[in-house]
Design a protein around this motif. Structure first.
Motif, mmCIF file in Angstrom:
data_model
loop_
_atom_site.group_PDB
_atom_site.id
_atom_site.type_symbol
_atom_site.label_atom_id
_atom_site.label_comp_id
_atom_site.label_asym_id
_atom_site.label_seq_id
_atom_site.Cartn_x
_atom_site.Cartn_y
_atom_site.Cartn_z
ATOM 1 N N LEU A 90 35.842 44.189 48.331
ATOM 2 C CA LEU A 90 35.544 44.848 47.227
ATOM 3 C C LEU A 90 35.197 43.897 46.225
ATOM 4 N N TYR A 91 34.816 44.003 45.006
ATOM 5 C CA TYR A 91 34.355 43.116 44.027
ATOM 6 C C TYR A 91 33.813 41.855 44.511
ATOM 7 N N ALA A 92 32.680 41.797 45.183
ATOM 8 C CA ALA A 92 32.328 40.692 45.965
ATOM 9 C C ALA A 92 31.454 39.802 45.083
ATOM 10 N N ASP A 93 31.132 40.164 43.758
ATOM 11 C CA ASP A 93 30.448 39.109 43.165
ATOM 12 C C ASP A 93 31.227 38.165 41.953
ATOM 13 N N ILE A 94 32.398 37.773 42.393
ATOM 14 C CA ILE A 94 33.262 37.054 41.720
ATOM 15 C C ILE A 94 32.497 35.698 41.522
ATOM 16 N N ASP A 95 32.497 35.377 39.992
ATOM 17 C CA ASP A 95 31.855 34.063 39.719
ATOM 18 C C ASP A 95 33.189 33.586 38.646
ATOM 19 N N HIS A 96 33.976 32.740 39.181
ATOM 20 C CA HIS A 96 35.108 32.260 38.314
ATOM 21 C C HIS A 96 34.422 31.636 37.029
ATOM 22 N N GLU A 97 33.248 31.013 37.178
ATOM 23 C CA GLU A 97 32.847 30.253 35.931
ATOM 24 C C GLU A 97 32.529 31.123 34.940
ATOM 25 N N ASP A 98 32.285 32.454 35.268
ATOM 26 C CA ASP A 98 31.768 33.472 34.205
ATOM 27 C C ASP A 98 32.297 34.835 34.529
ATOM 28 N N PHE A 99 33.612 34.744 35.188
ATOM 29 C CA PHE A 99 34.179 35.990 35.544
ATOM 30 C C PHE A 99 34.215 36.972 34.340
ATOM 31 N N HIS A 100 34.431 36.831 33.300
ATOM 32 C CA HIS A 100 34.323 37.757 32.275
ATOM 33 C C HIS A 100 33.317 38.621 32.281
ATOM 34 N N ASN A 101 31.988 38.102 32.396
ATOM 35 C CA ASN A 101 30.836 38.592 32.361
ATOM 36 C C ASN A 101 30.142 39.124 33.860
ATOM 37 N N CYS A 102 30.828 38.895 34.861
ATOM 38 C CA CYS A 102 30.450 39.367 36.223
ATOM 39 C C CYS A 102 30.632 41.035 36.368
ATOM 40 N N ASN A 103 29.686 41.211 37.200
ATOM 41 C CA ASN A 103 29.874 42.668 37.482
ATOM 42 C C ASN A 103 31.191 43.224 38.088
ATOM 43 N N ALA A 104 31.915 42.312 38.952
ATOM 44 C CA ALA A 104 33.307 42.524 39.558
ATOM 45 C C ALA A 104 34.288 42.884 38.504
ATOM 46 N N ARG A 105 34.309 42.312 37.254
ATOM 47 C CA ARG A 105 35.050 42.403 36.242
ATOM 48 C C ARG A 105 34.897 43.677 35.456
ATOM 49 N N HIS A 106 33.507 43.962 35.314
ATOM 50 C CA HIS A 106 33.211 45.289 34.653
ATOM 51 C C HIS A 106 33.595 46.368 35.491
#
Length: 77
Positions: A38-54
């Motif tokens: 789940l939440y596959a598109d984790i981008d730590h550099e911009d986690f706040h704006n990635c789809n997983a966080r939303h």
């Protein structure tokens, strides 16, 4: 909202297992990506704006609004 989807149930079960241990949304997304894919598109550099966080924010909201389970999930930020 009374019904939860499978991703929301997986998130709920993960958080329930953690008990009162603090965990960040990033660490939760990372763990669920490893465990359930789940939440596959984790981008730590911009986690706040990635789809997983939303998605996770929406899932936490759905869990809190659900009448199916009793729970308390506190989130910040």
């Amino acid at each position: 909202m009374s019904e939860l989807n499978s991703r929301q149930w997986a998130l709920y079960e993960f958080l329930k297992e953690r008990g009162d241990q603090w965990t960040t949304q990033y660490d939760t997304a990372k763990a669920l990506k490893t465990i359930d894919g789940l939440y596959a598109d984790i981008d730590h550099e911009d986690f706040h704006n990635c789809n997983a966080r939303h998605l996770m924010t929406a899932d936490i909201r759905a869990i809190n609004e659900s009448s199916v389970i009793q729970k308390v999930i506190i989130s910040s930020g």
